[in-house]
Design a protein around this motif. Sequence first.
Motif, PDB file in Angstrom:
ATOM      1  N   PHE A  80     -45.903 -56.239  75.684  1.00 25.61           N
ATOM      2  CA  PHE A  80     -45.543 -55.394  74.551  1.00 25.61           C
ATOM      3  C   PHE A  80     -44.049 -55.055  74.576  1.00 25.61           C
ATOM      4  O   PHE A  80     -43.370 -55.091  73.550  1.00 25.61           O
ATOM      5  CB  PHE A  80     -46.382 -54.114  74.564  1.00 25.61           C
ATOM      6  N   ALA A  81     -43.541 -54.750  75.767  1.00 28.69           N
ATOM      7  CA  ALA A  81     -42.130 -54.388  75.896  1.00 28.69           C
ATOM      8  C   ALA A  81     -41.234 -55.557  75.477  1.00 28.69           C
ATOM      9  O   ALA A  81     -40.213 -55.349  74.799  1.00 28.69           O
ATOM     10  CB  ALA A  81     -41.819 -53.968  77.328  1.00 28.69           C
ATOM     11  N   ARG A  82     -41.594 -56.784  75.868  1.00 23.47           N
ATOM     12  CA  ARG A  82     -40.803 -57.955  75.455  1.00 23.47           C
ATOM     13  C   ARG A  82     -40.748 -58.060  73.934  1.00 23.47           C
ATOM     14  O   ARG A  82     -39.715 -58.381  73.362  1.00 23.47           O
ATOM     15  CB  ARG A  82     -41.403 -59.234  76.038  1.00 23.47           C
ATOM     16  N   ASP A  83     -41.882 -57.815  73.287  1.00 26.18           N
ATOM     17  CA  ASP A  83     -41.932 -57.903  71.828  1.00 26.18           C
ATOM     18  C   ASP A  83     -41.100 -56.806  71.169  1.00 26.18           C
ATOM     19  O   ASP A  83     -40.419 -57.044  70.169  1.00 26.18           O
ATOM     20  CB  ASP A  83     -43.384 -57.819  71.346  1.00 26.18           C
ATOM     21  N   VAL A  84     -41.127 -55.617  71.734  1.00 25.25           N
ATOM     22  CA  VAL A  84     -40.387 -54.502  71.144  1.00 25.25           C
ATOM     23  C   VAL A  84     -38.878 -54.656  71.365  1.00 25.25           C
ATOM     24  O   VAL A  84     -38.074 -54.138  70.583  1.00 25.25           O
ATOM     25  CB  VAL A  84     -40.911 -53.158  71.694  1.00 25.25           C
ATOM     26  N   LEU A  85     -38.485 -55.385  72.398  1.00 27.51           N
ATOM     27  CA  LEU A  85     -37.052 -55.599  72.633  1.00 27.51           C
ATOM     28  C   LEU A  85     -36.382 -56.287  71.457  1.00 27.51           C
ATOM     29  O   LEU A  85     -35.229 -55.988  71.136  1.00 27.51           O
ATOM     30  CB  LEU A  85     -36.826 -56.419  73.908  1.00 27.51           C
ATOM     31  N   SER A  86     -37.081 -57.179  70.772  1.00 33.78           N
ATOM     32  CA  SER A  86     -36.474 -57.833  69.609  1.00 33.78           C
ATOM     33  C   SER A  86     -36.239 -56.820  68.487  1.00 33.78           C
ATOM     34  O   SER A  86     -35.250 -56.917  67.753  1.00 33.78           O
ATOM     35  CB  SER A  86     -37.342 -58.996  69.119  1.00 33.78           C
ATOM     36  N   VAL A  87     -37.111 -55.832  68.371  1.00 32.09           N
ATOM     37  CA  VAL A  87     -36.909 -54.767  67.385  1.00 32.09           C
ATOM     38  C   VAL A  87     -35.654 -53.966  67.754  1.00 32.09           C
ATOM     39  O   VAL A  87     -34.821 -53.663  66.891  1.00 32.09           O
ATOM     40  CB  VAL A  87     -38.147 -53.848  67.313  1.00 32.09           C
ATOM     41  N   ALA A  88     -35.513 -53.637  69.031  1.00 34.96           N
ATOM     42  CA  ALA A  88     -34.333 -52.893  69.489  1.00 34.96           C
ATOM     43  C   ALA A  88     -33.058 -53.702  69.251  1.00 34.96           C
ATOM     44  O   ALA A  88     -32.032 -53.142  68.832  1.00 34.96           O
ATOM     45  CB  ALA A  88     -34.471 -52.546  70.970  1.00 34.96           C
ATOM     46  N   ASP A  89     -33.121 -55.014  69.510  1.00 35.05           N
ATOM     47  CA  ASP A  89     -31.954 -55.872  69.264  1.00 35.05           C
ATOM     48  C   ASP A  89     -31.566 -55.857  67.786  1.00 35.05           C
ATOM     49  O   ASP A  89     -30.377 -55.756  67.451  1.00 35.05           O
ATOM     50  CB  ASP A  89     -32.244 -57.312  69.702  1.00 35.05           C
ATOM     51  N   ASN A  90     -32.554 -55.982  66.921  1.00 34.09           N
ATOM     52  CA  ASN A  90     -32.265 -55.985  65.481  1.00 34.09           C
ATOM     53  C   ASN A  90     -31.712 -54.642  65.015  1.00 34.09           C
ATOM     54  O   ASN A  90     -30.822 -54.595  64.154  1.00 34.09           O
ATOM     55  CB  ASN A  90     -33.519 -56.351  64.680  1.00 34.09           C
ATOM     56  N   LEU A  91     -32.197 -53.555  65.576  1.00 31.61           N
ATOM     57  CA  LEU A  91     -31.680 -52.234  65.234  1.00 31.61           C
ATOM     58  C   LEU A  91     -30.214 -52.116  65.655  1.00 31.61           C
ATOM     59  O   LEU A  91     -29.379 -51.622  64.888  1.00 31.61           O
ATOM     60  CB  LEU A  91     -32.522 -51.141  65.891  1.00 31.61           C
ATOM     61  N   GLU A  92     -29.896 -52.597  66.858  1.00 32.14           N
ATOM     62  CA  GLU A  92     -28.500 -52.572  67.313  1.00 32.14           C
ATOM     63  C   GLU A  92     -27.607 -53.431  66.427  1.00 32.14           C
ATOM     64  O   GLU A  92     -26.480 -53.037  66.098  1.00 32.14           O
ATOM     65  CB  GLU A  92     -28.409 -53.057  68.756  1.00 32.14           C
TER      66      GLU A  92
END
Length: 188
Positions: A80-92
């Motif tokens: 789950f954390a790996r998947d959410v990291l892409s969301v964090a990257d896009n937010l940045e």
Amino acid sequence: MTDNATPVDNLGADDLREATAGAAPEVAEHDGAAARIAELEEQLATARQETLYAQADIQNVRRRAEKDAADARAYAATGFARDVLSVADNLERALAAIPADLRDDDKFKGLVTGLEATGRELANVFGRHGLTKIEAMGQPLDPNRHQAMMEMPSDQPAGTVVQEMQAGWMIKDRLLRPALVGVAKKPD
């Protein structure tokens, strides 16, 4: 009969055979019982050794199961954390794409503030669950944490990270995602 003679000396051959015939079965029974006792003691020693090995195996299995259960609890959120990291990257990326003059514009100020607050909250959630960002810039290349994507001429020592293309992350003490970096090389 002489004075030095003993009662056994006075016995005849037949009498002697009769006297010793009764003793032989007792000796044979004693030897058989001693052999049986030795055999049983050997079996007991073997059984004790096998019991000790079995107890050690059970203890090892218990420890391994406890460690596996602890690892499962600690690292259950890895996928789950790996998947959410892409969301964090896009937010940045979205925050970085907003020009400075629009950040001060009253029309966009609420949007920028909301995106920044979302980024902070996401960072807090990551922190609560043991996710930490890997520091890469200016660090020597660590193949256990960084993935070199290119070499760039630089005045930095060779092997130093001079550009970070994507942030790397750890989950507790394990690598979740390596940092994608550019590494310094000596100018030609």
